[in-house]
Design an enzyme around this catalytic site. Structure first.
Site, PDB file in Angstrom:
ATOM      1  NE  ARG A 223     106.444  46.601  32.175  1.00 27.50           N
ATOM      2  CZ  ARG A 223     106.105  46.634  32.999  1.00 27.50           C
ATOM      3  NH1 ARG A 223     105.841  47.528  34.515  1.00 27.50           N
ATOM      4  NH2 ARG A 223     106.328  45.201  33.643  1.00 27.50           N
ATOM      5  CG  HIS A 271     110.803  50.230  38.166  1.00 28.59           C
ATOM      6  ND1 HIS A 271     110.384  49.188  36.808  1.00 28.59           N
ATOM      7  CD2 HIS A 271     108.513  50.578  37.187  1.00 28.59           C
ATOM      8  CE1 HIS A 271     109.402  49.047  36.701  1.00 28.59           C
ATOM      9  NE2 HIS A 271     108.461  50.221  36.581  1.00 28.59           N
TER      10      HIS A 271
END
Length: 308
Positions: A223, A271
């Site tokens: 993350r 991402h």
């Protein structure tokens, strides 16, 4: 007892026939305005309303469309509601492949060869054999274990770290603060697949980088909040870190002025390491609701006190 999906049209098209075929007793709805909120027992989405508890007072399961749940783990839920992260083969496969790709690229010094290509320099670099490399994974959940299993045939020395003890064949497993230091020692390529909690926020920082051998590589597919981005830039500039594959950032997207965009020793991706696959996610969700309805705990049930 309605299931409300708040997601993309693509996901809705994949979910609807699976629910109709395998779970016809649970009404499947994608339009929140078309259902009485009091009837919603199962709610799936990525971003949830701030008034979740009052809007849907009878919720029993709040399900994330992705493997991450830090966007909702601290949200107020109805007293009896449980939080469930997505566990399905599609996202695990993609993340595994991204980590293997990045590890091999760092192992074979692709960043340096790209620099030589720009300089039109035809020159072989010295070889390091796989059994001379230690690859360590932070986070030994489903994705971490899948990544280690995929790396096993290459012959690397493998290690892993988690909050609590784990045993994985062929992997030296560590846990806790002392275990992290022990794992970092000698780690040539570090892969981060941790959940994001208060304990893991900015865990990838100057202190951690200093405990790695000089020139170590980083694969960050966890993350964005795990990484102290200025600390990484400084470590790369000093040569303490040799290169990094970065798939997640904070914020996303990165500002145009962020140095990670143009740093010569960073491979930056937007991402895309993992993505939930709609058809397998639909089947996993139906199976999870069936488990819940028959008294079994859902796969991916989150312990909110731990944050994952």
């Amino acid at each position: 007892m309605t299931f409300l999906l708040q997601s993309t049209e693509e996901r809705a098209r994949a979910f609807a026939p699976v629910f109709a075929r395998d779970l016809p007793e649970v009404p499947f709805v994608t339009d929140a305005s078309a259902v009485d909120p009091a009837e919603v027992r199962f709610l799936m989405g990525w971003v949830f309303p701030e008034d979740l508890a009052t809007r849907y007072p009878n919720l029993e399961l709040v399900l994330s469309t992705g493997a991450g749940i830090d966007q909702v783990v601290n949200a107020p839920l109805p007293p009896n509601a449980k939080l469930v992260r997505m566990v399905e083969s599609g996202v695990t496969t993609l993340v595994r492949d991204y980590c293997v790709m990045s590890t091999l690229a760092l192992h074979r010094e692709l960043i340096d060869y790209q620099a030589q290509q720009r300089e039109k320099l035809w020159q072989a670099r010295s070889f390091t054999w796989p059994d001379q490399r230690k690859i360590s994974v932070m986070g030994l959940g489903e994705m971490g274990r899948a990544t280690l299993e995929a790396l096993r045939p290459f012959g690397f020395t493998l290690a892993g770290w988690s909050r609590s003890p784990r045993e994985i064949e062929g992997v030296t497993c560590h846990h806790g603060a002392a275990g992290l230091d022990a794992m970092l020692e000698g780690t040539d390529i570090l892969i981060c697949l941790l959940p994001l909690t208060e304990e893991t926020r900015h865990i990838l920082n100057a202190d951690l980088f200093a405990k790695l051998p000089r020139g170590a590589g980083l694969v960050q597919a966890g993350r964005g909040g795990h990484l102290n981005q200025p600390d990484l830039i400084a470590a790369l500039d000093s040569g303490q870190m040799g290169g990094a594959f970065i798939d997640v950032a904070d914020p996303e997207p990165l500002p145009e002025t962020d140095p990670m965009w143009s740093h010569p020793r960073i491979v930056l991706t937007p991402h895309i390491a993992g993505n939930t696959r709609a058809d397998t996610a639909a089947e996993a969700t139906v199976q999870n609701i069936r488990r819940y309805l028959t008294g079994e705990p859902p796969l991916g049930l989150v312990d909110r006190s731990l944050g994952y």
